[in-house]
Design an enzyme around this catalytic site. Structure first.
Site, PDB file in Angstrom:
ATOM      1  N   ALA A  76       1.026  -1.660   0.084  1.00  0.00           N
ATOM      2  CA  ALA A  76       0.012   0.075  -0.442  1.00  0.00           C
ATOM      3  C   ALA A  76       0.492   1.101  -0.533  1.00  0.00           C
ATOM      4  O   ALA A  76       2.069   1.441   0.309  1.00  0.00           O
ATOM      5  CB  ALA A  76      -1.117   0.182   0.948  1.00  0.00           C
ATOM      6  N   CYS A  77       0.558   2.322  -1.028  1.00  0.00           N
ATOM      7  CA  CYS A  77       1.374   3.486  -1.402  1.00  0.00           C
ATOM      8  C   CYS A  77       0.618   4.477   0.196  1.00  0.00           C
ATOM      9  O   CYS A  77       1.108   5.599   0.256  1.00  0.00           O
ATOM     10  CB  CYS A  77       1.334   3.939  -2.899  1.00  0.00           C
ATOM     11  SG  CYS A  77       0.043   4.255  -3.014  1.00  0.00           S
ATOM     12  N   GLN A  78      -0.663   4.509   0.354  1.00  0.00           N
ATOM     13  CA  GLN A  78      -1.298   5.186   1.020  1.00  0.00           C
ATOM     14  C   GLN A  78      -0.281   6.022   2.214  1.00  0.00           C
ATOM     15  O   GLN A  78      -0.022   7.216   2.713  1.00  0.00           O
ATOM     16  CB  GLN A  78      -2.222   5.023   1.242  1.00  0.00           C
ATOM     17  CG  GLN A  78      -3.296   5.326   0.476  1.00  0.00           C
ATOM     18  CD  GLN A  78      -3.913   3.371  -0.407  1.00  0.00           C
ATOM     19  OE1 GLN A  78      -2.842   2.627   0.025  1.00  0.00           O
ATOM     20  NE2 GLN A  78      -4.278   2.999  -0.753  1.00  0.00           N
ATOM     21  N   TYR A  80       2.524   6.471   2.761  1.00  0.00           N
ATOM     22  CA  TYR A  80       3.596   7.149   2.356  1.00  0.00           C
ATOM     23  C   TYR A  80       3.389   8.602   1.158  1.00  0.00           C
ATOM     24  O   TYR A  80       4.582   8.969   0.756  1.00  0.00           O
ATOM     25  CB  TYR A  80       4.771   6.104   0.793  1.00  0.00           C
ATOM     26  CG  TYR A  80       5.331   4.794   2.703  1.00  0.00           C
ATOM     27  CD1 TYR A  80       5.000   4.899   3.246  1.00  0.00           C
ATOM     28  CD2 TYR A  80       4.238   4.321   2.526  1.00  0.00           C
ATOM     29  CE1 TYR A  80       5.020   4.175   4.424  1.00  0.00           C
ATOM     30  CE2 TYR A  80       4.451   2.537   2.732  1.00  0.00           C
ATOM     31  CZ  TYR A  80       4.974   2.458   3.679  1.00  0.00           C
ATOM     32  OH  TYR A  80       5.187   1.387   4.772  1.00  0.00           O
ATOM     33  N   THR A  81       2.577   8.301   0.363  1.00  0.00           N
ATOM     34  CA  THR A  81       2.439   9.032  -0.682  1.00  0.00           C
ATOM     35  C   THR A  81       2.130  10.972  -0.700  1.00  0.00           C
ATOM     36  O   THR A  81       1.406  11.112   0.926  1.00  0.00           O
ATOM     37  CB  THR A  81       0.495   9.065  -1.599  1.00  0.00           C
ATOM     38  OG1 THR A  81       0.691   9.805  -2.858  1.00  0.00           O
ATOM     39  CG2 THR A  81      -0.384   9.146  -0.604  1.00  0.00           C
TER      40      THR A  81
END
Length: 373
Positions: A76-78, A80-81
């Site tokens: 999941a990138c959420q 770190y975005t």
């Protein structure tokens, strides 16, 4: 024997597709994800090898039995975005399953030399500044891996999309990275070592000029044949244009860049993805200036000024081509990637936005296995 791979956070299988297109024999023996819709799409395209499972419950012993040479991971990138002002990084619950694999499973597998010989991790640009990345690097290096980090965009591979992403490649001894010296390992690369490609960070430079220098394909190469139908089916609603139209990133068919498409495409406006202006003859800026001037006078029909631009969203099939799941329409009109019939358009956009660019990952996988000794 073919390389045996495990795919974690598998989504709709972009990593799987990249591996299958690579220049060596390989197979994904098991894929893992929690999203039911993603698992359904994955199974429709690659067969029943995906497990709907909480990855934080996977154990070293269960993974050791699969005897994998390669791990492919797109967590999941959420957490770190930069698009998420409340991103919590290592403290985010969505980061815990990846940290479980890194901190618990890999070291336990390494004790019995059952850890994979090669790894590829993909995430959002910004991950390189996270505590999770520090934990990942220190863990991998402590159990005998050499690592290489990169920030790459599809523009560098001739694809008109500026989706900048972080990648980490890892090999356990005695394998080494081709074309690198020991002192190079600490840097974050802006190109694949030894490969001729632009090194620019597209967030900082003139993207259109960079695109022309790089011989990037025009957007029209990726558009559906039925453009007339799409102009109506995917048209931007008047209420959205009236309130938010000036915030859209607008591109034309002859343009050579689109901005990063996210899971919120068509639901959000700013920084969620480009929209297409089908009428190339009209000047976008002057048309919007006329619209805003009419709007400021209280003209209730001001939005009519924008209609000749023929603004619309990109269709899911067009995004699949831009993300390299399917070939550009001019090369292969028959799609190789399919959607289950029951999937909504909103879900398609969400799943594409969560995925990877297949061409970029394919080139990285080929480099990962290049000249191993």
């Amino acid at each position: 024997m073919p390389v045996r791979a495990l795919e974690f956070f598998s989504g709709i299988g972009g990593l799987h597709l990249a591996l299958s297109r690579s220049n060596f024999e390989a197979e994904v023996v098991q894929a893992f994800d929690w999203d039911q819709a993603a698992c359904k799409v994955y199974s429709a395209n690659y067969g029943e090898i995906t497990r709907k499972v909480d990855i934080s419950t996977l154990t070293a012993s269960s993974l050791a039995s699969l005897d994998a040479d390669l791990w492919l991971l797109s967590p999941a990138c959420q957490p770190y975005t930069v698009l998420n002002p409340d991103a919590k990084g290592v403290e985010d619950p969505r980061a815990q399953s990846f940290l479980h694999l890194v901190k618990n499973v890999l070291p336990e597998l390494a004790v019995s030399d059952k850890h994979p010989s090669h790894l590829l991790v993909e995430n959002v640009a910004g991950f390189e500044d996270s505590i999770t990345r520090q934990i990942l690097l220190s863990t991998l290096q402590s159990i005998g891996y050499s690592t290489l980090e990169l920030l790459l965009t599809p523009l560098q591979f001739g694809i008109p999309n500026s989706r900048l992403r972080y990648y980490l490649l890892a090999k356990k001894a005695p394998f080494q990275f081709h074309g690198m010296f020991q002192g190079d390992i600490s840097q974050v690369w802006r190109q694949i070592p030894g490969k001729a490609m632009p090194q620019s960070d597209t967030r900082l430079e003139n993207q259109e000029a960079n695109a022309k220098r790089s011989l990037i394909n025009e957007i029209q190469t990726y558009l559906d044949d039925q453009a007339a139908e799409n102009s109506v089916e995917f048209a931007i609603p008047d209420r959205v244009l009236e309130k938010w139209g000036r915030l859209f990133d607008i591109v034309k068919p002859f343009s050579r860049r689109t901005c990063c498409f996210t899971r919120g495409y068509t639901q959000l406006v700013e920084r969620a993805g480009s929209i297409l202006q089908q009428n190339e003859a009209l000047d976008t800026t002057s048309t919007f200036d006329q619209f805003l001037e009419a709007q400021s006078r209280g003209d209730s029909d001001a939005v009519n000024i924008l209609r000749p631009l023929k603004l619309r969203y990109f269709s899911p099939s067009e995004l699949l081509r831009i993300f390299a799941f399917n070939d550009p329409i001019s090369e292969s009109p028959k799609p190789s990637f399919i959607w289950p019939d029951t999937l909504s358009r909103k879900t398609k956009y969400k799943l594409i936005g969560n995925s990877v660019n297949v061409t970029v990952v394919q080139r990285l996988i080929e480099y990962l296995f290049d000249d191993s000794v």
